[in-house]
Design a protein around this motif. Sequence first.
Motif, PDB file in Angstrom:
ATOM      1  N   THR A  24       0.840  -1.207   0.000  1.00 20.75           N
ATOM      2  CA  THR A  24       0.000   0.000   0.000  1.00 20.75           C
ATOM      3  C   THR A  24       0.873   1.253   0.000  1.00 20.75           C
ATOM      4  O   THR A  24       0.593   2.220  -0.734  1.00 20.75           O
ATOM      5  N   ILE A  25       1.922   1.237   0.800  1.00 18.15           N
ATOM      6  CA  ILE A  25       2.812   2.400   0.880  1.00 18.15           C
ATOM      7  C   ILE A  25       3.566   2.590  -0.434  1.00 18.15           C
ATOM      8  O   ILE A  25       3.699   3.715  -0.934  1.00 18.15           O
ATOM      9  N   LEU A  26       4.035   1.504  -1.018  1.00 17.24           N
ATOM     10  CA  LEU A  26       4.748   1.600  -2.298  1.00 17.24           C
ATOM     11  C   LEU A  26       3.823   2.104  -3.404  1.00 17.24           C
ATOM     12  O   LEU A  26       4.250   2.872  -4.275  1.00 17.24           O
ATOM     13  N   SER A  27       2.561   1.684  -3.383  1.00 18.97           N
ATOM     14  CA  SER A  27       1.600   2.154  -4.383  1.00 18.97           C
ATOM     15  C   SER A  27       1.357   3.655  -4.243  1.00 18.97           C
ATOM     16  O   SER A  27       1.301   4.388  -5.238  1.00 18.97           O
ATOM     17  N   ALA A  28       1.224   4.121  -2.999  1.00 14.37           N
ATOM     18  CA  ALA A  28       1.050   5.561  -2.764  1.00 14.37           C
ATOM     19  C   ALA A  28       2.291   6.324  -3.202  1.00 14.37           C
ATOM     20  O   ALA A  28       2.199   7.401  -3.819  1.00 14.37           O
ATOM     21  N   ASN A  29       3.445   5.766  -2.927  1.00 14.49           N
ATOM     22  CA  ASN A  29       4.693   6.421  -3.303  1.00 14.49           C
ATOM     23  C   ASN A  29       4.853   6.510  -4.814  1.00 14.49           C
ATOM     24  O   ASN A  29       5.382   7.504  -5.339  1.00 14.49           O
ATOM     25  N   ALA A  30       4.372   5.483  -5.531  1.00 18.73           N
ATOM     26  CA  ALA A  30       4.457   5.508  -6.997  1.00 18.73           C
ATOM     27  C   ALA A  30       3.690   6.706  -7.566  1.00 18.73           C
ATOM     28  O   ALA A  30       4.124   7.322  -8.547  1.00 18.73           O
ATOM     29  N   LYS A  31       2.571   7.064  -6.941  1.00 18.05           N
ATOM     30  CA  LYS A  31       1.807   8.239  -7.377  1.00 18.05           C
ATOM     31  C   LYS A  31       2.626   9.511  -7.173  1.00 18.05           C
ATOM     32  O   LYS A  31       2.629  10.414  -8.022  1.00 18.05           O
ATOM     33  N   ASP A  32       3.321   9.578  -6.045  1.00 19.88           N
ATOM     34  CA  ASP A  32       4.134  10.760  -5.768  1.00 19.88           C
ATOM     35  C   ASP A  32       5.317  10.867  -6.729  1.00 19.88           C
ATOM     36  O   ASP A  32       5.652  11.958  -7.201  1.00 19.88           O
ATOM     37  N   VAL A  33       5.947   9.733  -7.016  1.00 22.50           N
ATOM     38  CA  VAL A  33       7.084   9.751  -7.941  1.00 22.50           C
ATOM     39  C   VAL A  33       6.621  10.188  -9.334  1.00 22.50           C
ATOM     40  O   VAL A  33       7.301  10.982  -9.998  1.00 22.50           O
ATOM     41  N   ALA A  34       5.452   9.692  -9.762  1.00 27.93           N
ATOM     42  CA  ALA A  34       4.911  10.099 -11.064  1.00 27.93           C
ATOM     43  C   ALA A  34       4.635  11.601 -11.081  1.00 27.93           C
ATOM     44  O   ALA A  34       4.940  12.297 -12.063  1.00 27.93           O
TER      45      ALA A  34
ATOM     46  N   LEU B 252       2.473  17.835  10.769  1.00 26.40           N
ATOM     47  CA  LEU B 252       3.522  17.617   9.780  1.00 26.40           C
ATOM     48  C   LEU B 252       3.131  18.177   8.421  1.00 26.40           C
ATOM     49  O   LEU B 252       2.012  17.979   7.956  1.00 26.40           O
ATOM     50  N   ARG B 253       4.082  18.843   7.789  1.00 27.61           N
ATOM     51  CA  ARG B 253       3.857  19.346   6.440  1.00 27.61           C
ATOM     52  C   ARG B 253       5.079  19.013   5.592  1.00 27.61           C
ATOM     53  O   ARG B 253       6.075  19.733   5.582  1.00 27.61           O
ATOM     54  N   GLY B 254       5.030  17.865   4.919  1.00 31.08           N
ATOM     55  CA  GLY B 254       6.111  17.474   4.037  1.00 31.08           C
ATOM     56  C   GLY B 254       6.000  18.181   2.697  1.00 31.08           C
ATOM     57  O   GLY B 254       5.025  18.892   2.436  1.00 31.08           O
ATOM     58  N   GLY B 255       6.995  17.998   1.853  1.00 30.72           N
ATOM     59  CA  GLY B 255       6.954  18.584   0.522  1.00 30.72           C
ATOM     60  C   GLY B 255       5.726  18.119  -0.246  1.00 30.72           C
ATOM     61  O   GLY B 255       5.226  17.004  -0.045  1.00 30.72           O
ATOM     62  N   SER B 256       5.237  18.969  -1.132  1.00 32.71           N
ATOM     63  CA  SER B 256       3.995  18.671  -1.840  1.00 32.71           C
ATOM     64  C   SER B 256       4.076  17.396  -2.663  1.00 32.71           C
ATOM     65  O   SER B 256       3.072  16.711  -2.875  1.00 32.71           O
ATOM     66  N   GLU B 257       5.288  17.036  -3.107  1.00 33.30           N
ATOM     67  CA  GLU B 257       5.425  15.847  -3.949  1.00 33.30           C
ATOM     68  C   GLU B 257       5.225  14.550  -3.163  1.00 33.30           C
ATOM     69  O   GLU B 257       4.992  13.495  -3.749  1.00 33.30           O
ATOM     70  N   SER B 258       5.325  14.599  -1.835  1.00 27.24           N
ATOM     71  CA  SER B 258       5.252  13.374  -1.032  1.00 27.24           C
ATOM     72  C   SER B 258       3.912  13.193  -0.327  1.00 27.24           C
ATOM     73  O   SER B 258       3.794  12.420   0.621  1.00 27.24           O
ATOM     74  N   LEU B 259       2.886  13.886  -0.810  1.00 24.65           N
ATOM     75  CA  LEU B 259       1.587  13.895  -0.118  1.00 24.65           C
ATOM     76  C   LEU B 259       1.012  12.490   0.072  1.00 24.65           C
ATOM     77  O   LEU B 259       0.585  12.127   1.171  1.00 24.65           O
ATOM     78  N   HIS B 260       0.991  11.672  -0.984  1.00 26.88           N
ATOM     79  CA  HIS B 260       0.391  10.335  -0.878  1.00 26.88           C
ATOM     80  C   HIS B 260       1.224   9.418   0.012  1.00 26.88           C
ATOM     81  O   HIS B 260       0.678   8.670   0.833  1.00 26.88           O
ATOM     82  N   SER B 261       2.534   9.466  -0.139  1.00 27.42           N
ATOM     83  CA  SER B 261       3.415   8.630   0.675  1.00 27.42           C
ATOM     84  C   SER B 261       3.266   8.969   2.154  1.00 27.42           C
ATOM     85  O   SER B 261       3.120   8.069   3.004  1.00 27.42           O
ATOM     86  N   SER B 262       3.313  10.258   2.474  1.00 29.72           N
ATOM     87  CA  SER B 262       3.211  10.674   3.873  1.00 29.72           C
ATOM     88  C   SER B 262       1.870  10.274   4.470  1.00 29.72           C
ATOM     89  O   SER B 262       1.793   9.848   5.621  1.00 29.72           O
TER      90      SER B 262
END
Length: 202
Positions: A54-64, A156-166
Amino acid sequence: MTQDSAIKEDVHAMMHQLGERARAAYRDLATASTRQKDDALRAAATHLRQNLDTILSANAKDVAFGREKNLSTALLDRLELNPARIEAMAKGLEDIAALPDPVGRELDAWEGRNNGLHIRKVSVPLGVIGIIYESRPNVTADAAGLCIKSGNAAILRGGSESLHSSSAIITSLHHGLVYAKLNVDAVLMVPTRDRAAVGEML
């Protein structure tokens, strides 16, 4: 009211609500036992491992999303997760759980002059801590873990690109808090990429 004004007002209201929720949760976390806090961290670590896909799938959206924004190779590398990095996050939470509890630790003690008073300086939680960081999803786990251990609520406020992963990582942290019978609002994430939220936090 213009559209920009309406958006700004919405962000202001959202951030105010996050602050109120975190402040209420802090009162619960500040008095939590060492065992509760450590149980929360270890349960969150287990949940991270169990929800790897699940985490890797969310991260794939952020990487894209990062590629669409033409992030550099170095920034994409910081953003990207893999099984080893998720395991490192889980191990990091367990390492934090293994640390001595900083809350209630005596930092100094002395006798008052001519009055017989014994004075002690003791560490206590700060309250609600706002943390703004770049798009490194592992910081979400590290920062939240340290706040839980020290009895502080976190926004917490991470960078906008990491929204799904976070968001996926926060789910594991919330699972840990529920497991330990602690208020999940002790760890909150700003749920928008709108930079106005950063201004509201500051």
